[in-house]
Design an enzyme around this catalytic site. Structure first.
Site, short mmCIF file in Angstrom:
data_model
loop_
_atom_site.label_atom_id
_atom_site.label_comp_id
_atom_site.label_asym_id
_atom_site.label_seq_id
_atom_site.Cartn_x
_atom_site.Cartn_y
_atom_site.Cartn_z
N ARG A 166 0.81 -1.22 0.00
CA ARG A 166 0.00 0.00 0.00
C ARG A 166 0.85 1.27 0.00
O ARG A 166 0.40 2.32 -0.48
CB ARG A 166 -0.94 0.00 1.21
CG ARG A 166 -2.17 -0.87 0.97
CD ARG A 166 -3.06 -0.91 2.19
NE ARG A 166 -4.39 -1.41 1.85
CZ ARG A 166 -5.28 -1.79 2.75
NH1 ARG A 166 -4.99 -1.73 4.04
NH2 ARG A 166 -6.47 -2.21 2.37
N LYS B 167 -15.22 -15.78 6.47
CA LYS B 167 -16.64 -15.59 6.75
C LYS B 167 -17.50 -15.50 5.50
O LYS B 167 -17.30 -14.61 4.66
CB LYS B 167 -16.83 -14.33 7.60
CG LYS B 167 -16.37 -14.51 9.03
CD LYS B 167 -16.49 -13.23 9.82
CE LYS B 167 -17.94 -12.95 10.21
NZ LYS B 167 -18.06 -11.67 10.95
N GLY C 74 -6.61 -6.58 0.67
CA GLY C 74 -6.55 -7.15 2.02
C GLY C 74 -5.71 -8.40 2.10
O GLY C 74 -4.56 -8.44 1.65
N GLY D 290 -12.20 -4.55 1.42
CA GLY D 290 -13.60 -4.16 1.59
C GLY D 290 -14.06 -3.21 0.50
O GLY D 290 -15.16 -3.33 -0.03
C1 3PG Z 1 -8.55 -2.02 5.24
O1 3PG Z 1 -7.44 -2.52 5.44
O2 3PG Z 1 -9.59 -2.70 5.17
C2 3PG Z 1 -8.62 -0.53 5.02
O3 3PG Z 1 -7.40 0.07 5.32
C3 3PG Z 1 -9.73 0.05 5.83
O4 3PG Z 1 -9.53 -0.25 7.18
P1 3PG Z 1 -10.77 -0.65 8.09
O5 3PG Z 1 -11.36 -1.91 7.53
O6 3PG Z 1 -10.22 -0.81 9.46
O7 3PG Z 1 -11.75 0.50 8.00
#
Ligand code: 3PG
Ligand code: MG
Length: 400
Positions: free
Chosen positions: A35, A200, A358, A382
């Site tokens: 990132r 999940k 992620g 997400g």
């Molecule tokens: C992530 O890694 O999902 C993003 O940086 C957003 O973070 P968060 O899910 O804690 O809001």
């Protein structure tokens, strides 16, 4: 959406840039700097324009107050190495140190402020609290550039309210993420396969719901597969199971059949006697998990080797592939085989292959793959899922 090129000349101007520098850390050591690397293009662009660049980000989920293990200090250091220039780190976000650092900036300088989430207002449910915090952040800039794609699905002060308080535009990372993700939703080359994993199933229901009418194949692995096996009437031992989602999964299987979507579930499973790197394991049929040596105590921790081959064939045979979520507990070498096979197969796709952020992005790098082996590795887990769910993303909407 407003672009960087829509902003007036930035020479000598202060630009606040919201990045998502939320990287995985192990005792203060960055285990995947993807990132940070993805944020360089916009920061470099701003530096080259002669702007004074104030970088803001969150890291992890601290509880609205300073927690040293979530400090952005190691990230600022790595950013300096990658930019090959001095990066000043302010040990508070809006306090006297941040104020002094911004005041002292020269053209082309880069400052990183401490974790936004050390301030509870950043993620507050109260829009007034968020606006107040955003107003303080806005004092650091003449312009705002939003480039934290991984966080655009969050209505948070630095993502949403701040963009309303300063003349703002999307950065280069957000632009490139949207360009690729749009190719998945508007006339993807076929066959189009979506590979979903992760623990999940409830996290993935909306995306399955929205994608079913658009894809040709849906491959399911990871902890979520057991709820699908249960929906087909099979016993899953002590594997992860979301009993309240069994009926929904059954309904998706029915709909997929109606729509002619091929749902590919593993035929074999690597089961273990416990959750651990040193667990005893055995390959068993996915239809008779409890007949393994571990009986009803069997925990499925990866898709089996036969399924890994099948999944790989189905992936390589596709022209568009989106993958989100590991196939097994890849952090334990013994249970990394399915995830590695899927990653390897994605590198061989002749069309567009997208790894959705992620865990899956971290997985491919931790397993030793290079970014350029894939069509695109999204920085948003997400965020990319919510995009594919067809939801509106507050951090994008606000950019006009
Ligand atoms: C992530 O890694 O999902 C993003 O940086 C957003 O973070 P968060 O899910 O804690 O809001
Ligand atoms: Mg998240």
């Amino acid at each position: 959406m407003r672009h960087l090129s829509d902003l007036p000349p930035l020479d000598g101007k202060r630009v606040v840039v919201r990045c998502d520098l939320n990287v995985p850390l192990d005792n203060g050591r960055i285990t995947d700097d993807g990132r940070i690397v993805a944020s360089l293009a916009t920061i470099r662009y701003l530096v080259d324009q002669g702007a004074k660049v104030v970088v803001i980000s969150h890291l992890g989920r601290p509880d609205g107050k300073p927690e040293p293990e979530f400090s952005l200090a190691p990230v600022a250091e790595r950013l300096g190495q990658l930019l090959n220039q001095e990066v000043f780190f302010a040990s508070d976000t809006i306090g006297s140190e941040a104020q002094g650092a911004v005041k002292a900036m020269d053209r082309g300088a880069v400052v990183v402020l401490e974790n936004l989430r050390f301030n509870s207002a950043e993620t507050s449910k109260d829009p007034d609290e968020r606006r107040q915090f955003a107003t303080q952040l806005a004092e650091f800039g003449d312009f705002f550039v939003s480039d934290g794609f991984g966080v655009v699905h969050r209505k948070q002060a630095s993502v949403y309210e701040l963009a309303q308080l300063l003349p703002s535009a999307a950065g280069i990372l957000i632009e490139s993420e949207l360009r690729v993700l749009n190719r998945l939703t508007s006339s993807p080359e076929r066959p189009y396969a979506v590979v979903l994993g992760g623990s999940k199933v409830s996290d993935k229901l909306a995306v399955i719901d929205n994608l079913l009418p658009h894809v040709n194949k849906l491959l399911i692995g990871g902890g979520m597969l057991f709820t699908f096996l249960a929906a087909k009437g099979f016993k899953v031992g002590a594997s992860l199971l979301e009993s309240d989602q069994i009926e929904t999964c059954r309904e998706y299987l029915r709909r997929a059949e109606e729509l002619g979507v091929k749902v590919i579930l593993p035929t074999d499973i690597l089961v273990a006697n416990k959750f651990g790197a040193d667990a005893d394991s055995e390959v068993t049929s996915s239809t008779s998990i409890e007949s393994s040596a571990f009986g009803a105590a069997a925990i499925g921790l990866d898709i089996g080797p036969q399924s890994a081959v099948t999944f790989a064939e189905e992936i390589v045979d596709s022209k568009t592939v989106f993958w989100n979520g590991p196939m097994g507990v890849f952090e334990f070498e013994k249970f990394a085989g399915g995830t590695r096979a899927v990653a390897e197969a994605l590198t061989k796709v002749s069309g567009l292959s997208v790894v959705g952020g992620g865990d899956s992005a971290a997985a491919v790098r931790i397993l030793g793959f290079e970014d350029n082996q894939f069509g695109h590795i999204s920085t948003g887990g997400g965020a990319s899922l919510e995009f594919l769910e067809g939801k509106s993303l507050p951090g994008i909407e606000v950019l006009g």
